[in-house]
Design an enzyme around this catalytic site. Structure first.
Site, PDB file in Angstrom:
ATOM      1  CE  LYS A 107     -67.846 -22.792 -17.994  1.00 50.53           C
ATOM      2  NZ  LYS A 107     -66.424 -23.065 -17.687  1.00 50.53           N
ATOM      3  CG  ASP A 147     -67.006 -26.366 -19.090  1.00 48.99           C
ATOM      4  OD1 ASP A 147     -65.991 -26.011 -18.464  1.00 48.99           O
ATOM      5  OD2 ASP A 147     -68.031 -26.795 -18.500  1.00 48.99           O
TER       6      ASP A 147
HETATM    7  P1  NAD Z   1     -65.602 -33.655 -19.843  1.00 42.67           P
HETATM    8  O1  NAD Z   1     -66.995 -33.625 -20.302  1.00 42.67           O
HETATM    9  O2  NAD Z   1     -64.505 -33.878 -20.823  1.00 42.67           O
HETATM   10  O3  NAD Z   1     -65.442 -34.763 -18.691  1.00 42.67           O
HETATM   11  C1  NAD Z   1     -66.221 -34.783 -17.534  1.00 42.67           C
HETATM   12  C2  NAD Z   1     -65.969 -36.102 -16.825  1.00 42.67           C
HETATM   13  O4  NAD Z   1     -66.619 -36.081 -15.552  1.00 42.67           O
HETATM   14  C3  NAD Z   1     -66.505 -37.332 -17.559  1.00 42.67           C
HETATM   15  O5  NAD Z   1     -65.550 -38.369 -17.476  1.00 42.67           O
HETATM   16  C4  NAD Z   1     -67.734 -37.720 -16.751  1.00 42.67           C
HETATM   17  O6  NAD Z   1     -68.014 -39.103 -16.821  1.00 42.67           O
HETATM   18  C5  NAD Z   1     -67.277 -37.325 -15.376  1.00 42.67           C
HETATM   19  N1  NAD Z   1     -68.343 -37.153 -14.385  1.00 42.67           N
HETATM   20  C6  NAD Z   1     -69.531 -36.518 -14.515  1.00 42.67           C
HETATM   21  N2  NAD Z   1     -70.220 -36.616 -13.360  1.00 42.67           N
HETATM   22  C7  NAD Z   1     -69.449 -37.338 -12.500  1.00 42.67           C
HETATM   23  C8  NAD Z   1     -69.599 -37.761 -11.163  1.00 42.67           C
HETATM   24  N3  NAD Z   1     -70.696 -37.487 -10.471  1.00 42.67           N
HETATM   25  N4  NAD Z   1     -68.598 -38.486 -10.597  1.00 42.67           N
HETATM   26  C9  NAD Z   1     -67.488 -38.788 -11.285  1.00 42.67           C
HETATM   27  N5  NAD Z   1     -67.285 -38.385 -12.555  1.00 42.67           N
HETATM   28  C10 NAD Z   1     -68.258 -37.662 -13.144  1.00 42.67           C
HETATM   29  O7  NAD Z   1     -65.375 -32.279 -19.048  1.00 42.67           O
HETATM   30  P2  NAD Z   1     -63.995 -31.558 -18.746  1.00 42.67           P
HETATM   31  O8  NAD Z   1     -63.723 -30.618 -19.854  1.00 42.67           O
HETATM   32  O9  NAD Z   1     -62.985 -32.567 -18.351  1.00 42.67           O
HETATM   33  O10 NAD Z   1     -64.392 -30.659 -17.492  1.00 42.67           O
HETATM   34  C11 NAD Z   1     -64.380 -31.173 -16.155  1.00 42.67           C
HETATM   35  C12 NAD Z   1     -64.368 -30.008 -15.170  1.00 42.67           C
HETATM   36  O11 NAD Z   1     -63.215 -29.194 -15.399  1.00 42.67           O
HETATM   37  C13 NAD Z   1     -65.555 -29.053 -15.269  1.00 42.67           C
HETATM   38  O12 NAD Z   1     -65.846 -28.558 -13.984  1.00 42.67           O
HETATM   39  C14 NAD Z   1     -65.037 -27.937 -16.149  1.00 42.67           C
HETATM   40  O13 NAD Z   1     -65.733 -26.724 -15.949  1.00 42.67           O
HETATM   41  C15 NAD Z   1     -63.612 -27.845 -15.642  1.00 42.67           C
HETATM   42  N6  NAD Z   1     -62.671 -27.218 -16.570  1.00 42.67           N
HETATM   43  C16 NAD Z   1     -62.521 -27.672 -17.841  1.00 42.67           C
HETATM   44  C17 NAD Z   1     -61.584 -27.070 -18.667  1.00 42.67           C
HETATM   45  C18 NAD Z   1     -61.310 -27.568 -20.054  1.00 42.67           C
HETATM   46  O14 NAD Z   1     -60.374 -27.059 -20.683  1.00 42.67           O
HETATM   47  N7  NAD Z   1     -62.013 -28.549 -20.586  1.00 42.67           N
HETATM   48  C19 NAD Z   1     -60.849 -25.979 -18.207  1.00 42.67           C
HETATM   49  C20 NAD Z   1     -61.017 -25.552 -16.898  1.00 42.67           C
HETATM   50  C21 NAD Z   1     -61.926 -26.186 -16.090  1.00 42.67           C
END
Ligand code: NAD
Length: 414
Positions: A107, A147
């Site tokens: 990561k 991410d």
């Molecule tokens: P992203 O940046 O696309 O979106 C994150 C979202 O979370 C945004 O809408 C933001 O406004 C919101 N957010 C941030 N803080 C917040 C809070 N306190 N309350 C409510 N909403 C909040 O990120 P993502 O890629 O969607 O990733 C989200 C999660 O999923 C992370 O934990 C990431 O590690 C995990 N994840 C992502 C992927 C991927 O393919 N992108 C894969 C596996 C896991």
């Protein structure tokens, strides 16, 4: 805000230790799997658009590569620090082992607020990060992916910078734009995977999906695509939040309309036709499935006793603290763990890597079919193991994953 009762890393360590105890592994194995194989920290100076010098800190942690090259996302967020990246890297080792793809765990992150940087500044930051760490990453060692705060465009810059040094190397990074060798289905993969795992869970628990309800915390890549995929299953999404607000609609939210609003205004807050609720109320929404899909430690010892969902499907990585896990287990609320629920992203990243290495382009139907096959199998294994050994799903998932990593370590002659 109260400090959480555990960090992603300390929670991982306790889940790992419990799995090693159940499996009868020595403390040395638990210690080895608690540590990262390599940790990189770099300072990245860039000239801001206003002509001033700014210095950012970047990290890449390679946790384990016994089963294959390290694989994991790159996060741009103000709260990124080494300890968090370590915890997230170790979860990736468990995730790739659980879904049984030939990759390890890694990561990375840069401590920055991407919303306050221009496109030029972000590009410069990304390219400089690659210049700093390029010797340690690549198709056979460590492959980055999107991410929080990063996306296909950022992956495109990584691809371009890495390829400028090593020649055309699409397999060095996944989640790229399709035009640069990205895979069909990667953008929606994590949300699609969450829906597949939810469907398998519902089948296992005899829950009817048509008309079931869900609340989703976070409306980025994972939140939006989960909401869209849930709709296809007949699940009604009634509450959604982002970092600036939360909305509720009993009849079900129009996901496309809300996504459009998010694109245009940068937030879903105060969307017309919806009731405004607080961030806390979102997590406490009465529904069948609560999907935390934002950052870590969303549900803690402080709010776990107010969760009213039938089950939590972990879209984010590490959204529950250890204490929250214990409280929810005592209350009989199922938790489908991150290393299973959100593994769709890394599985399709794996397909992208394979396509790039073989100079192939797979059609979307093949991606969908293979994703459902791999995730369905992993989910089935977790649910059966949990039933047979009378374990919660996280413990069952850790047992399977830790045993696979140990088997690979043993096979290397370690
Ligand atoms: P992203 O940046 O696309 O979106 C994150 C979202 O979370 C945004 O809408 C933001 O406004 C919101 N957010 C941030 N803080 C917040 C809070 N306190 N309350 C409510 N909403 C909040 O990120 P993502 O890629 O969607 O990733 C989200 C999660 O999923 C992370 O934990 C990431 O590690 C995990 N994840 C992502 C992927 C991927 O393919 N992108 C894969 C596996 C896991």
């Amino acid at each position: 805000m109260m400090p959480a009762d555990s960090t992603t890393k300390s929670a991982y360590e306790s889940f790992l230790k419990a799995a090693c105890d159940r499996l009868g592994y020595s403390e040395t194995i638990a210690s080895l799997l608690a540590l990262a194989a390599m940790e990189i920290k770099v300072e990245i100076p860039i000239i801001r658009d206003n002509g001033e010098l700014a210095i950012f800190t970047g990290y890449r942690v390679q946790h384990q590569n016994a089963r294959g090259p390290c694989k994991g996302g790159l996060r741009y967020h103000p709260q990124v620090d080494l300890d968090e990246v370590r915890g997230l890297a170790s979860l990736m080792t468990m995730k790739t082992a659980l879904v049984n793809i030939p990759l390890g765990g890694g990561k990375g992150g840069i401590t920055c607020d991407p919303r306050s940087l221009s496109a030029r500044e972000l590009e410069t930051l990304t390219r400089k990060f690659v210049k700093r760490i390029h010797r340690e990453i690549g198709p056979n060692s460590d492959i980055m992916a999107p991410d929080v705060g990063t996306n296909a465009r950022v992956m495109g810059w990584i691809h371009s910078e890495y390829s400028a040094i090593y020649g055309h190397s699409p397999a060095a990074v996944t989640g790229k734009p399709i035009a640069l060798g990205g895979s069909a289905g990667r953008e929606t993969a994590t949300g699609d995977g969450i829906a597949i795992v939810t469907r398998e869970y519902a089948r296992h628990r005899n829950i009817r999906l048509d008309g079931a309800t869900a609340a989703i915390q976070g409306f980025g890549n994972v939140g939006i695509n989960t909401a869209l995929a849930y709709r296809k299953l007949g699940i009604k999404v009634i509450a959604i939040s982002d970092s600036r607000g939360a909305v509720y609609r009993e009849d079900g939210i129009d996901i496309e309309a809300l996504a459009k609003r998010k694109r245009e205004r940068g937030t879903i807050a105060d969307a017309e036709g919806h009731e405004t609720i607080s961030a806390g109320e979102l997590l406490e929404t009465k529904c069948d499935f609560l999907v935390p899909a934002a950052l870590g430690n969303a549900v803690t010892g402080d709010n776990a006793d107010r969760i009213s969902a039938g089950a939590i499907i972990e879209g984010a990585n590490g959204p529950l603290t250890r204490q929250a896990d214990e409280i929810l287990a005592a209350r009989g609320i199922d938790v489908v763990p991150d290393i299973l629920a959100n593994a769709g992203g890394v599985i399709v990243s794996y397909f992208e890597w394979v396509q790039n290495l073989q100079r192939e382009v797979w059609p979307e139907e093949r991606i969908e079919k293979e994703l459902a096959r791999i995730l369905g199998k992993a989910a089935g294994e977790v649910f059966s193991h949990a039933r047979d050994k009378k374990l919660d799903y996280r413990s069952a998932a850790f047992d399977i994953a830790v045993a696979r990593v140990k088997e690979a370590l043993d096979a290397t002659g370690f």
